[in-house]
Design a protein around this motif. Structure first.
Motif, mmCIF file in Angstrom:
data_model
loop_
_atom_site.group_PDB
_atom_site.id
_atom_site.type_symbol
_atom_site.label_atom_id
_atom_site.label_comp_id
_atom_site.label_asym_id
_atom_site.label_seq_id
_atom_site.Cartn_x
_atom_site.Cartn_y
_atom_site.Cartn_z
ATOM 1 N N ALA A 214 -5.794 -2.950 -2.948
ATOM 2 C CA ALA A 214 -5.154 -3.798 -4.214
ATOM 3 C C ALA A 214 -4.942 -2.887 -5.257
ATOM 4 O O ALA A 214 -3.871 -3.043 -5.864
ATOM 5 C CB ALA A 214 -6.178 -4.981 -4.551
ATOM 6 N N VAL A 215 -5.807 -1.812 -5.733
ATOM 7 C CA VAL A 215 -5.426 -1.023 -6.450
ATOM 8 C C VAL A 215 -4.112 -0.253 -6.435
ATOM 9 O O VAL A 215 -3.200 0.263 -7.163
ATOM 10 C CB VAL A 215 -6.555 -0.173 -6.682
ATOM 11 N N ALA A 216 -4.174 0.288 -5.083
ATOM 12 C CA ALA A 216 -2.930 0.969 -4.813
ATOM 13 C C ALA A 216 -1.569 0.208 -4.751
ATOM 14 O O ALA A 216 -0.675 0.727 -5.248
ATOM 15 C CB ALA A 216 -2.930 1.643 -3.441
ATOM 16 N N SER A 217 -1.670 -0.978 -4.401
ATOM 17 C CA SER A 217 -0.445 -2.012 -4.367
ATOM 18 C C SER A 217 -0.119 -2.118 -6.073
ATOM 19 O O SER A 217 1.203 -2.318 -6.349
ATOM 20 C CB SER A 217 -0.861 -3.368 -3.775
ATOM 21 N N SER B 50 -2.611 5.798 -13.327
ATOM 22 C CA SER B 50 -2.827 5.013 -12.120
ATOM 23 C C SER B 50 -3.062 5.581 -10.847
ATOM 24 O O SER B 50 -3.678 5.136 -9.674
ATOM 25 C CB SER B 50 -1.620 3.817 -12.190
ATOM 26 N N LEU B 51 -1.970 6.593 -10.480
ATOM 27 C CA LEU B 51 -1.977 7.309 -9.337
ATOM 28 C C LEU B 51 -3.266 8.155 -9.179
ATOM 29 O O LEU B 51 -3.989 8.326 -8.005
ATOM 30 C CB LEU B 51 -0.751 8.038 -9.016
ATOM 31 N N ALA B 52 -3.717 8.692 -10.508
ATOM 32 C CA ALA B 52 -5.107 9.340 -10.157
ATOM 33 C C ALA B 52 -6.241 8.405 -9.852
ATOM 34 O O ALA B 52 -7.024 8.694 -9.242
ATOM 35 C CB ALA B 52 -5.570 10.013 -11.668
ATOM 36 N N LEU B 53 -6.235 7.317 -10.326
ATOM 37 C CA LEU B 53 -7.104 6.223 -9.885
ATOM 38 C C LEU B 53 -6.897 6.062 -8.305
ATOM 39 O O LEU B 53 -7.949 5.998 -7.827
ATOM 40 C CB LEU B 53 -6.910 4.981 -10.587
ATOM 41 N N VAL B 54 -5.812 5.907 -7.747
ATOM 42 C CA VAL B 54 -5.709 5.664 -6.357
ATOM 43 C C VAL B 54 -6.430 6.977 -5.614
ATOM 44 O O VAL B 54 -6.972 6.908 -4.523
ATOM 45 C CB VAL B 54 -4.253 5.675 -6.133
ATOM 46 N N GLU B 55 -6.045 8.116 -6.091
ATOM 47 C CA GLU B 55 -6.528 9.422 -5.613
ATOM 48 C C GLU B 55 -8.314 9.376 -5.401
ATOM 49 O O GLU B 55 -8.532 9.794 -4.720
ATOM 50 C CB GLU B 55 -6.047 10.696 -6.288
ATOM 51 N N LEU B 56 -8.789 8.917 -6.835
ATOM 52 C CA LEU B 56 -10.096 8.945 -6.734
ATOM 53 C C LEU B 56 -10.628 8.059 -5.842
ATOM 54 O O LEU B 56 -11.799 8.279 -5.333
ATOM 55 C CB LEU B 56 -10.535 8.510 -8.246
ATOM 56 N N LEU B 57 -10.279 6.972 -5.735
ATOM 57 C CA LEU B 57 -10.788 6.011 -4.362
ATOM 58 C C LEU B 57 -10.445 6.674 -3.110
ATOM 59 O O LEU B 57 -11.345 6.365 -2.449
ATOM 60 C CB LEU B 57 -9.920 4.391 -4.706
ATOM 61 N N LEU B 58 -9.373 7.463 -2.989
ATOM 62 C CA LEU B 58 -9.358 8.077 -1.893
ATOM 63 C C LEU B 58 -10.430 9.077 -1.500
ATOM 64 O O LEU B 58 -10.780 9.300 -0.276
ATOM 65 C CB LEU B 58 -7.721 8.585 -1.464
ATOM 66 N N ILE B 59 -10.910 9.801 -2.472
ATOM 67 C CA ILE B 59 -12.058 10.870 -2.303
ATOM 68 C C ILE B 59 -13.107 10.070 -2.097
ATOM 69 O O ILE B 59 -13.920 10.476 -1.090
ATOM 70 C CB ILE B 59 -11.633 11.647 -3.709
ATOM 71 N N ALA B 60 -13.362 9.073 -2.664
ATOM 72 C CA ALA B 60 -14.659 8.249 -2.443
ATOM 73 C C ALA B 60 -14.599 7.686 -0.747
ATOM 74 O O ALA B 60 -15.519 7.799 -0.198
ATOM 75 C CB ALA B 60 -14.740 6.998 -3.274
ATOM 76 N N GLN B 61 -13.272 7.295 -0.526
ATOM 77 C CA GLN B 61 -13.184 7.036 1.083
ATOM 78 C C GLN B 61 -13.387 8.160 2.034
ATOM 79 O O GLN B 61 -13.959 7.959 2.864
ATOM 80 C CB GLN B 61 -11.791 6.495 1.318
ATOM 81 N N VAL B 62 -13.111 9.465 1.531
ATOM 82 C CA VAL B 62 -13.578 10.651 2.267
ATOM 83 C C VAL B 62 -14.984 10.651 2.519
ATOM 84 O O VAL B 62 -15.614 10.771 3.594
ATOM 85 C CB VAL B 62 -12.812 11.740 1.732
ATOM 86 N N VAL B 63 -15.796 10.278 1.308
ATOM 87 C CA VAL B 63 -17.118 10.397 1.473
ATOM 88 C C VAL B 63 -17.600 9.433 2.239
ATOM 89 O O VAL B 63 -18.752 9.547 3.230
ATOM 90 C CB VAL B 63 -17.798 10.497 0.229
ATOM 91 N N ALA C 182 -2.784 10.579 3.299
ATOM 92 C CA ALA C 182 -2.902 9.390 2.347
ATOM 93 C C ALA C 182 -3.328 10.256 0.986
ATOM 94 O O ALA C 182 -3.032 9.989 -0.256
ATOM 95 C CB ALA C 182 -3.722 8.359 2.541
ATOM 96 N N ALA C 183 -4.393 11.234 1.259
ATOM 97 C CA ALA C 183 -5.192 11.763 -0.022
ATOM 98 C C ALA C 183 -4.169 12.923 -0.422
ATOM 99 O O ALA C 183 -4.093 13.172 -1.682
ATOM 100 C CB ALA C 183 -6.420 12.509 0.591
ATOM 101 N N LEU C 184 -3.161 13.378 0.503
ATOM 102 C CA LEU C 184 -2.195 14.370 -0.269
ATOM 103 C C LEU C 184 -0.918 13.741 -0.874
ATOM 104 O O LEU C 184 -0.534 14.280 -1.688
ATOM 105 C CB LEU C 184 -1.755 15.157 1.006
ATOM 106 N N LEU C 185 -0.914 12.453 -0.484
ATOM 107 C CA LEU C 185 0.551 11.751 -1.075
ATOM 108 C C LEU C 185 0.492 11.877 -2.566
ATOM 109 O O LEU C 185 1.352 12.253 -3.343
ATOM 110 C CB LEU C 185 0.716 10.475 -0.458
ATOM 111 N N PRO C 186 -0.517 11.250 -3.253
ATOM 112 C CA PRO C 186 -0.634 11.095 -4.733
ATOM 113 C C PRO C 186 -0.690 12.514 -5.456
ATOM 114 O O PRO C 186 0.117 12.466 -6.628
ATOM 115 C CB PRO C 186 -1.966 10.349 -4.957
ATOM 116 N N ILE C 187 -1.115 13.582 -5.101
ATOM 117 C CA ILE C 187 -1.260 14.850 -5.342
ATOM 118 C C ILE C 187 0.511 15.467 -5.430
ATOM 119 O O ILE C 187 1.014 15.864 -6.259
ATOM 120 C CB ILE C 187 -1.985 15.637 -4.641
ATOM 121 N N ALA C 188 0.953 15.211 -4.210
ATOM 122 C CA ALA C 188 2.221 15.533 -4.073
ATOM 123 C C ALA C 188 3.341 14.748 -4.964
ATOM 124 O O ALA C 188 4.117 15.316 -5.652
ATOM 125 C CB ALA C 188 2.883 15.533 -2.563
#
Length: 122
Positions: A11-14, A37-50, A76-82
């Motif tokens: 939902a957040v990414a969408s 907004s993309l930083a929030l998506v990345e933060l959630l992905l880092i939490a998903q890694v954990v 997916a974690a690299l996409l927002p950074i790129a």
């Protein structure tokens, strides 16, 4: 994976993706809102890694390929950074659209990770 967290990520990414695409199409350059907004998506992905590291150790094992899951998660974690890097280098309205496309791609990839974790037979 945790189901509610997965659907929260989708939902957040969408929402971030739709926001960035709309702002880009109306001519806005990347700003704090779109990058944030993309930083929030990345933060959630880092939490998903954990979560992805801890879950198998507490009995929540994937039914699909663990390698495929991790390839999706790392990609997916690299996409927002790129995308953010691109947006900061080339500050145009199309960079904002790229931020949105990256966020939408992350939403699809997280949904696919959920399928790999829960639906596929091992």
């Amino acid at each position: 994976m945790i189901e509610w967290f997965t659907w929260t990520q989708v939902a957040v990414a969408s929402l971030a993706g739709a926001l960035c695409v709309i702002l880009g199409l109306v001519g806005r350059k990347p700003n704090d809102l779109t990058i944030g907004s993309l930083a929030l998506v990345e933060l959630l992905l880092i939490a998903q890694v954990v979560v992805g590291v801890v879950a198998p150790f507490v009995g929540n094992r994937p039914s699909g390929s663990l390698l495929e899951f991790w390839v999706y998660l790392v990609s997916a974690a690299l996409l927002p950074i790129a995308a953010a890097g691109w947006a900061l280098v080339e500050r145009s309205r199309w960079s904002t659209v790229i931020l949105g496309v990256a966020a939408l791609a992350v939403a699809v990839m997280v949904a696919r990770m959920w399928q790999i974790w829960t639906v596929q037979g091992a």
